[in-house]
Design a protein around this motif. Structure first.
Motif, PDB file in Angstrom:
ATOM      1  N   UNK A 347     -38.362 -39.496 -36.784  1.00  0.00           N
ATOM      2  CA  UNK A 347     -39.589 -38.850 -36.308  1.00  0.00           C
ATOM      3  C   UNK A 347     -39.848 -39.215 -34.857  1.00  0.00           C
ATOM      4  N   UNK A 348     -40.648 -38.390 -34.199  1.00  0.00           N
ATOM      5  CA  UNK A 348     -41.118 -38.699 -32.857  1.00  0.00           C
ATOM      6  C   UNK A 348     -40.350 -38.059 -31.726  1.00  0.00           C
ATOM      7  N   UNK A 349     -39.305 -37.293 -32.021  1.00  0.00           N
ATOM      8  CA  UNK A 349     -38.529 -36.682 -30.935  1.00  0.00           C
ATOM      9  C   UNK A 349     -39.356 -35.683 -30.127  1.00  0.00           C
ATOM     10  N   UNK A 350     -40.349 -35.096 -30.754  1.00  0.00           N
ATOM     11  CA  UNK A 350     -41.186 -34.136 -30.032  1.00  0.00           C
ATOM     12  C   UNK A 350     -42.059 -34.818 -28.985  1.00  0.00           C
ATOM     13  N   UNK A 351     -42.176 -36.147 -29.056  1.00  0.00           N
ATOM     14  CA  UNK A 351     -43.000 -36.889 -28.107  1.00  0.00           C
ATOM     15  C   UNK A 351     -42.221 -37.424 -26.914  1.00  0.00           C
ATOM     16  N   UNK A 352     -40.905 -37.210 -26.891  1.00  0.00           N
ATOM     17  CA  UNK A 352     -40.084 -37.697 -25.782  1.00  0.00           C
ATOM     18  C   UNK A 352     -40.424 -36.924 -24.512  1.00  0.00           C
ATOM     19  N   UNK A 353     -40.617 -37.649 -23.422  1.00  0.00           N
ATOM     20  CA  UNK A 353     -41.033 -36.993 -22.178  1.00  0.00           C
ATOM     21  C   UNK A 353     -39.882 -36.226 -21.540  1.00  0.00           C
ATOM     22  N   UNK A 356     -35.938 -37.329 -20.264  1.00  0.00           N
ATOM     23  CA  UNK A 356     -35.362 -38.440 -21.029  1.00  0.00           C
ATOM     24  C   UNK A 356     -34.452 -37.861 -22.100  1.00  0.00           C
ATOM     25  N   UNK A 357     -33.247 -38.410 -22.217  1.00  0.00           N
ATOM     26  CA  UNK A 357     -32.253 -37.880 -23.138  1.00  0.00           C
ATOM     27  C   UNK A 357     -32.203 -38.713 -24.417  1.00  0.00           C
ATOM     28  N   UNK A 358     -31.944 -38.046 -25.542  1.00  0.00           N
ATOM     29  CA  UNK A 358     -31.679 -38.712 -26.813  1.00  0.00           C
ATOM     30  C   UNK A 358     -30.299 -38.264 -27.271  1.00  0.00           C
ATOM     31  N   UNK A 359     -29.311 -39.151 -27.165  1.00  0.00           N
ATOM     32  CA  UNK A 359     -27.966 -38.826 -27.609  1.00  0.00           C
ATOM     33  C   UNK A 359     -27.741 -39.439 -28.989  1.00  0.00           C
ATOM     34  N   UNK A 397     -33.966 -33.237 -24.579  1.00  0.00           N
ATOM     35  CA  UNK A 397     -35.027 -33.362 -23.607  1.00  0.00           C
ATOM     36  C   UNK A 397     -36.375 -33.324 -24.323  1.00  0.00           C
ATOM     37  N   UNK A 398     -37.418 -33.601 -23.551  1.00  0.00           N
ATOM     38  CA  UNK A 398     -38.740 -33.478 -24.130  1.00  0.00           C
ATOM     39  C   UNK A 398     -38.975 -32.051 -24.580  1.00  0.00           C
ATOM     40  N   UNK A 415     -28.961 -43.631 -32.441  1.00  0.00           N
ATOM     41  CA  UNK A 415     -29.045 -42.809 -31.231  1.00  0.00           C
ATOM     42  C   UNK A 415     -29.188 -43.717 -30.021  1.00  0.00           C
ATOM     43  N   UNK A 416     -29.078 -43.129 -28.842  1.00  0.00           N
ATOM     44  CA  UNK A 416     -29.282 -43.849 -27.585  1.00  0.00           C
ATOM     45  C   UNK A 416     -30.308 -43.102 -26.749  1.00  0.00           C
ATOM     46  N   UNK A 417     -31.354 -43.802 -26.345  1.00  0.00           N
ATOM     47  CA  UNK A 417     -32.371 -43.240 -25.461  1.00  0.00           C
ATOM     48  C   UNK A 417     -31.953 -43.528 -24.025  1.00  0.00           C
ATOM     49  N   UNK A 418     -31.818 -42.489 -23.212  1.00  0.00           N
ATOM     50  CA  UNK A 418     -31.336 -42.649 -21.838  1.00  0.00           C
ATOM     51  C   UNK A 418     -32.380 -42.122 -20.865  1.00  0.00           C
TER      52      UNK A 418
END
Length: 455
Positions: A347-353, A356-359, A397-398, A415-418
């Motif tokens: 959960x929470x991917x919709x809140x990524x700015x 910022x990448x989530x791989x 992306x966000x 996952x990796x937050x970049x």
């Protein structure tokens, strides 16, 4: 252009994202991919261990380019098989890739070609290894021939002798026996990868790697815990130094010994008080490295890959990089790499700015997965998933695309937050804020990734 990308981890996701955003808009097919690649790249289930069968499939489906994200397909001879069918393939031959599969071969190669490495030798004879062990000062490290067999550090001479006999008997996947005995290296771990066509090598970015799951480089050793790049003067000099002293001798050695490679090579190092020392040679990105390096590459990756295959790297200008450092935080399930929960909802991917990448490394997203449609079915009236090339730019992306509600974990490194920033502390701060927004059962991450440059 049809590209078959082989893999299912974070390196696969990062490469898929970079390829799908090429101005040439290629069709990228993942074998099998993961929950992160599902929304924009169709998935196909292939037996990666069957190099001959996989190469026949690429021929039948008229694939233009095959890219292995990890080295596993290289060890089965994929490059050798695909080349016989005149299909483009980015990677090393099976003989070259053996340098990554066998620590004994790699150690001997580095010693032959002047690649700086720890004091030590490789042994396939136990009696000779026992005599050599008696001459080395303690502590000493003993490594099995195959990386999966592990490595141990010994401070006691008797325990080292017992460990030598035990580790020597651990047979590699190829059935061989052997060990590497060498001095223990202390210092930060750094990786440098380069593009090569077998003669020319183009360096990427020196990357600080973190391989311990607890703060302060403590706890169990595991891959993908974190990584960062920098734009400091030291980082730029380190990249040049590693390229000159490690990568160039590596490429020259491959050419001299007739070990073909048209793709990616890399060296893992420890920065000791006496300078960097190589610990491993490889033919793919490290998990975590691709995620922080590829977002900084401003160029289209496809021309670089094609130049590697056609031996035209010397014709291209130097690659263009963003000036912003990047920090990647590995999101892990508590207990990784040993025992950890799986199947939890993310959960929470919709809140990524934005930016910022989530791989993704170990995720599944059945609701968004589109199976690849074979040519035989298309010719009978089927149609490809046209959506795949339209939403590639939204990846990670966000403002995540719809379908993330079915996203679940399948492994310990999820996952990796970049994040990138004007400075390394700025990039680290963005990564920490956004990592905290992603939630799943037992989620942990190291908060000290990128705290210091390369110290």
């Amino acid at each position: 252009m049809k590209i078959l990308l082989i893999g299912n981890d974070g390196r696969t996701h990062a490469l898929a994202w970079k390829l799908i955003n090429s101005p040439r808009v290629p069709e990228v097919i993942c074998a099998p991919g993961n929950g992160g690649t599902a929304p924009f790249a169709p998935s196909v289930d292939l037996d990666v261990a069957d190099a001959a069968g996989l190469s026949r499939w690429t021929f039948e489906e008229q694939i233009d380019l095959v890219i292995p994200a990890s080295s596993a397909p290289l060890h089965t001879g994929l490059v050798d098989e695909v080349l016989m069918l005149n299909i483009g393939v980015w990677g090393a031959s099976r003989r070259a890739a053996s340098l990554e599969r066998s620590r004994c071969l790699a150690k001997e190669f580095m010693l032959r070609h002047g690649v700086p490495t720890a004091t030590g030798r490789a042994f396939t004879d136990l009696a000779t290894a026992e005599r050599y062990l008696a001459t080395l000062p303690l502590p000493v490290m003993i490594k099995t021939d195959h990386p999966s067999g592990g490595e141990e550090i010994f401070d006691d001479r008797y325990a080292a002798l017992e460990g030598l006999r035990r580790l020597f008997a651990a047979r590699s996947l190829d059935g061989g026996e052997g060990v590497v005995i060498e001095a223990v290296l202390q210092g930060p771990r750094v990786a440098l990868s380069a593009l090569t066509d077998g003669r020319t090598a183009i360096p990427l970015l020196a990357t600080r790697l973190y391989d311990r799951v607890e703060e302060g480089d403590r706890g169990a050793q595991a891959c993908g815990v974190g990584a960062h790049t920098s734009n400091s003067i030291f980082a730029q000099r380190l990249t040049r130094y590693l390229h000159e002293k490690f990568i160039l001798p590596f490429v020259a050695g491959l050419e001299k010994e007739g070990l073909p490679c048209w793709g990616l090579i890399g060296v893992d190092c420890v920065i000791t008080a006496e300078g960097p020392r190589a610990t491993a040679l490889r033919f793919s990105f490290r998990e975590g490295e691709a995620q922080v390096v590829l977002p900084r590459l401003e160029d289209d990756l496809l021309p670089w890959i094609e130049a590697s295959i056609t031996r035209r790297l010397h014709e291209l200008p130097p690659p263009a990089w963003t000036t912003t450092p990047s920090v990647g935080l590995g999101l892990m399930a508590r207990g990784y790499p040993n025992f950890f929960p799986t199947g939890g909802q993310i959960r929470g991917l919709e809140d990524i700015e934005p930016g910022v990448m989530i791989f993704h490394s170990a995720t599944t997203n059945p609701a968004a997965t589109a199976p690849y449609m074979p040519r035989a079915l298309r010719s009978r009236g089927g149609s490809a998933d046209a959506l795949s090339s339209m939403i590639g730019g939204l990846l990670g992306m966000g403002g995540s695309p719809q379908g993330w509600s079915g996203l679940r974990t399948t492994g310990g490194l999820v996952a990796t937050v970049v994040a990138q920033g004007i400075s390394l502390p700025g990039a680290r701060g963005r990564a920490l804020i956004n990592a905290d927004r992603v939630q799943f059962e037992g989620r942990i991450y190291r908060s000290d990734i990128g705290e210091r440059d390369f110290g």
